[in-house]
Design a protein around this motif. Structure first.
Motif, PDB file in Angstrom:
ATOM      1  N   UNK A 214      -4.928  18.603 -26.854  1.00 48.51           N
ATOM      2  CA  UNK A 214      -3.479  18.385 -26.769  1.00 48.51           C
ATOM      3  C   UNK A 214      -2.805  18.609 -28.116  1.00 48.51           C
ATOM      4  N   UNK A 215      -3.448  18.179 -29.194  1.00 47.90           N
ATOM      5  CA  UNK A 215      -2.872  18.393 -30.530  1.00 47.90           C
ATOM      6  C   UNK A 215      -2.787  19.885 -30.834  1.00 47.90           C
ATOM      7  N   UNK A 216      -3.847  20.627 -30.532  1.00 49.23           N
ATOM      8  CA  UNK A 216      -3.823  22.074 -30.789  1.00 49.23           C
ATOM      9  C   UNK A 216      -2.777  22.766 -29.925  1.00 49.23           C
ATOM     10  N   UNK A 217      -2.621  22.310 -28.667  1.00 50.15           N
ATOM     11  CA  UNK A 217      -1.619  22.919 -27.789  1.00 50.15           C
ATOM     12  C   UNK A 217      -0.210  22.639 -28.292  1.00 50.15           C
ATOM     13  N   UNK A 218       0.063  21.413 -28.728  1.00 51.44           N
ATOM     14  CA  UNK A 218       1.386  21.067 -29.249  1.00 51.44           C
ATOM     15  C   UNK A 218       1.670  21.845 -30.525  1.00 51.44           C
ATOM     16  N   UNK A 219       0.668  22.018 -31.338  1.00 55.04           N
ATOM     17  CA  UNK A 219       0.855  22.758 -32.591  1.00 55.04           C
ATOM     18  C   UNK A 219       1.128  24.234 -32.316  1.00 55.04           C
ATOM     19  N   UNK A 220       0.420  24.803 -31.335  1.00 56.79           N
ATOM     20  CA  UNK A 220       0.647  26.211 -30.983  1.00 56.79           C
ATOM     21  C   UNK A 220       2.033  26.406 -30.386  1.00 56.79           C
ATOM     22  N   UNK A 221       2.478  25.419 -29.590  1.00 54.88           N
ATOM     23  CA  UNK A 221       3.803  25.530 -28.957  1.00 54.88           C
ATOM     24  C   UNK A 221       4.927  25.447 -29.984  1.00 54.88           C
ATOM     25  N   UNK A 222       4.685  24.761 -31.092  1.00 58.38           N
ATOM     26  CA  UNK A 222       5.734  24.608 -32.107  1.00 58.38           C
ATOM     27  C   UNK A 222       5.731  25.767 -33.090  1.00 58.38           C
ATOM     28  N   UNK A 223       4.701  26.601 -33.033  1.00 59.78           N
ATOM     29  CA  UNK A 223       4.645  27.765 -33.906  1.00 59.78           C
ATOM     30  C   UNK A 223       4.119  27.478 -35.289  1.00 59.78           C
ATOM     31  N   UNK A 224       3.522  26.363 -35.516  1.00 62.34           N
ATOM     32  CA  UNK A 224       2.977  26.043 -36.852  1.00 62.34           C
ATOM     33  C   UNK A 224       2.697  24.560 -36.963  1.00 62.34           C
ATOM     34  N   UNK A 225       2.803  24.046 -38.200  1.00 62.73           N
ATOM     35  CA  UNK A 225       2.543  22.629 -38.456  1.00 62.73           C
ATOM     36  C   UNK A 225       3.584  21.748 -37.802  1.00 62.73           C
ATOM     37  N   UNK A 237       0.371   8.716 -17.196  1.00 62.43           N
ATOM     38  CA  UNK A 237       0.454   7.342 -17.726  1.00 62.43           C
ATOM     39  C   UNK A 237      -0.075   7.209 -19.140  1.00 62.43           C
ATOM     40  N   UNK A 238      -0.833   8.203 -19.610  1.00 65.08           N
ATOM     41  CA  UNK A 238      -1.441   8.126 -20.937  1.00 65.08           C
ATOM     42  C   UNK A 238      -0.748   9.091 -21.887  1.00 65.08           C
ATOM     43  N   UNK A 239       0.053   8.542 -22.799  1.00 67.12           N
ATOM     44  CA  UNK A 239       0.802   9.360 -23.756  1.00 67.12           C
ATOM     45  C   UNK A 239       0.690   8.742 -25.145  1.00 67.12           C
ATOM     46  N   UNK A 240      -0.458   8.887 -25.791  1.00 66.94           N
ATOM     47  CA  UNK A 240      -0.635   8.303 -27.126  1.00 66.94           C
ATOM     48  C   UNK A 240       0.219   9.028 -28.168  1.00 66.94           C
ATOM     49  N   UNK A 241       0.539   8.306 -29.235  1.00 63.12           N
ATOM     50  CA  UNK A 241       1.321   8.876 -30.341  1.00 63.12           C
ATOM     51  C   UNK A 241       0.430   8.933 -31.575  1.00 63.12           C
ATOM     52  N   UNK A 242       0.527  10.069 -32.292  1.00 68.56           N
ATOM     53  CA  UNK A 242      -0.271  10.239 -33.495  1.00 68.56           C
ATOM     54  C   UNK A 242       0.605  10.863 -34.579  1.00 68.56           C
ATOM     55  N   UNK A 250      -6.348  22.395 -38.542  1.00 75.22           N
ATOM     56  CA  UNK A 250      -7.289  23.340 -37.928  1.00 75.22           C
ATOM     57  C   UNK A 250      -8.138  22.634 -36.864  1.00 75.22           C
ATOM     58  N   UNK A 251      -8.656  23.473 -35.944  1.00 79.63           N
ATOM     59  CA  UNK A 251      -9.504  22.942 -34.892  1.00 79.63           C
ATOM     60  C   UNK A 251     -10.791  22.348 -35.469  1.00 79.63           C
ATOM     61  N   UNK A 252     -11.319  22.983 -36.516  1.00 79.19           N
ATOM     62  CA  UNK A 252     -12.563  22.481 -37.114  1.00 79.19           C
ATOM     63  C   UNK A 252     -12.367  21.088 -37.710  1.00 79.19           C
ATOM     64  N   UNK A 253     -11.193  20.833 -38.290  1.00 75.57           N
ATOM     65  CA  UNK A 253     -10.910  19.491 -38.824  1.00 75.57           C
ATOM     66  C   UNK A 253     -10.930  18.446 -37.717  1.00 75.57           C
ATOM     67  N   UNK A 254     -10.230  18.749 -36.627  1.00 69.74           N
ATOM     68  CA  UNK A 254     -10.154  17.786 -35.524  1.00 69.74           C
ATOM     69  C   UNK A 254     -11.515  17.577 -34.856  1.00 69.74           C
TER      70      UNK A 254
END
Length: 300
Positions: A214-225, A237-242, A250-254
């Motif tokens: 989900x983090x990678x998808x949100x980052x790709x949708x925003x076009x960057x950081x 029902x599950x929508x965590x905030x980070x 990067x994916x390797x970091x996550x």
């Protein structure tokens, strides 16, 4: 409420001291000036359990007799009881076992050491006519094997010594120990370890993998950081905030953080945990913990 261990040589006068102690405690509990909780005094001994003295002549018979005594002691322990154990209690390991049980029940503890010389014990044993005398060889063996209590070890303290020449027990000091003494918490080694639910491993792996995607998808949708706080729509029902750094993650970091997080928590699932209270292994709890882990370990 309290647990009192009576120990001493065989035929040293332990039962006499236990009865003195019972009489004093009951008198103080019935005194109109007493304002504490309603308590009862219970004495557990070889005689109350009908354990004959002959069991101490045979190690194979003594072991189940000691087990029966320990079971009776555990059954009588409670917050409404001052329990007195009047038995040989000559093995320090057995005294420690009873001490741990008392801590499990959150009882105050103390030990009364009844002292008499070996010659005096032999004389009193020979004079007994109630059928409760020890065989001379058994008495000599028990005297040789006796392990004296020590105030330096926690399971024998506080320790009160009563000599055969004393008229009475030090009731004032014992009363203070059983009514005002420290209540020690249960020993961690004797506590049951809370176990995780059977699907905890699947929940841990699935939730963390979904959050990384989900983090990678949100980052790709925003076009960057992304930067700042991001809500991850994992389900309806599950929508965590980070909170993410203001750069591309990067994916390797996550994946590295996910592996570290899963490894630590997988050990807690398989081996159990000593954390106080129940551990929540729901998807919401795992997601919140992983979000905090990401925030604390991602470099700015």
């Amino acid at each position: 409420m309290a647990f009192i261990t009576i120990t001493g040589y065989p035929c040293s006068g332990k039962t006499r001291r236990a009865e003195q102690l019972r009489a004093h405690l009951e008198a103080r509990l019935q005194d109109p000036a007493y304002e504490g909780p309603k308590l009862k005094v219970v004495v557990v001994s070889d005689d109350t359990l009908n354990i004959p003295r002959t069991v101490y002549s045979d190690g194979r018979a003594e072991k189940p007799a000691r087990a029966a005594l320990f079971t009776a002691v555990q059954r009588q322990m409670g917050q409404d009881t001052i329990l007195i154990v009047d038995s040989l209690n000559y093995i320090k390991g057995f005294r420690y076992q009873m001490y741990c049980a008392a801590r499990e029940h959150k009882l105050r503890v103390c030990t009364v050491f009844v002292v008499a010389t070996q010659d005096q014990c032999k004389e009193w044993n020979a004079a007994r006519e109630d059928g409760r005398a020890y065989a001379p060889a058994t008495l000599d063996n028990l005297l040789m094997r006796y392990e004296e209590p020590s105030s330096m070890v926690r399971w024998d303290s506080p320790l009160f010594t009563v000599a055969w020449t004393d008229e009475d027990v030090p009731i004032d000091d014992i009363w203070k120990a059983v009514t005002e003494g420290n209540v020690k918490p249960p020993n961690a080694g004797t506590q049951a370890v809370p176990k995780a639910p059977t699907d905890a491993l699947r929940t841990l792996e699935h939730t963390t993998t979904t959050m990384v995607a989900a983090i990678m998808a949100e980052q790709a949708a925003s076009g960057g950081g992304l930067g700042g706080t991001v809500t991850l729509p994992l389900s309806a029902t599950l929508r965590p905030r980070v909170r993410l750094p203001a750069r591309s993650v990067t994916l390797s970091e996550l994946q590295r953080l996910k592996r570290q997080f899963v490894t630590v928590h997988k050990k807690a699932i398989t081996l159990g945990t000593t954390e106080k209270g129940a551990v929540d292994w729901s998807e919401e709890s795992v997601a919140d913990k992983f979000a905090l882990y990401i925030e604390g370990n991602l470099k700015p």
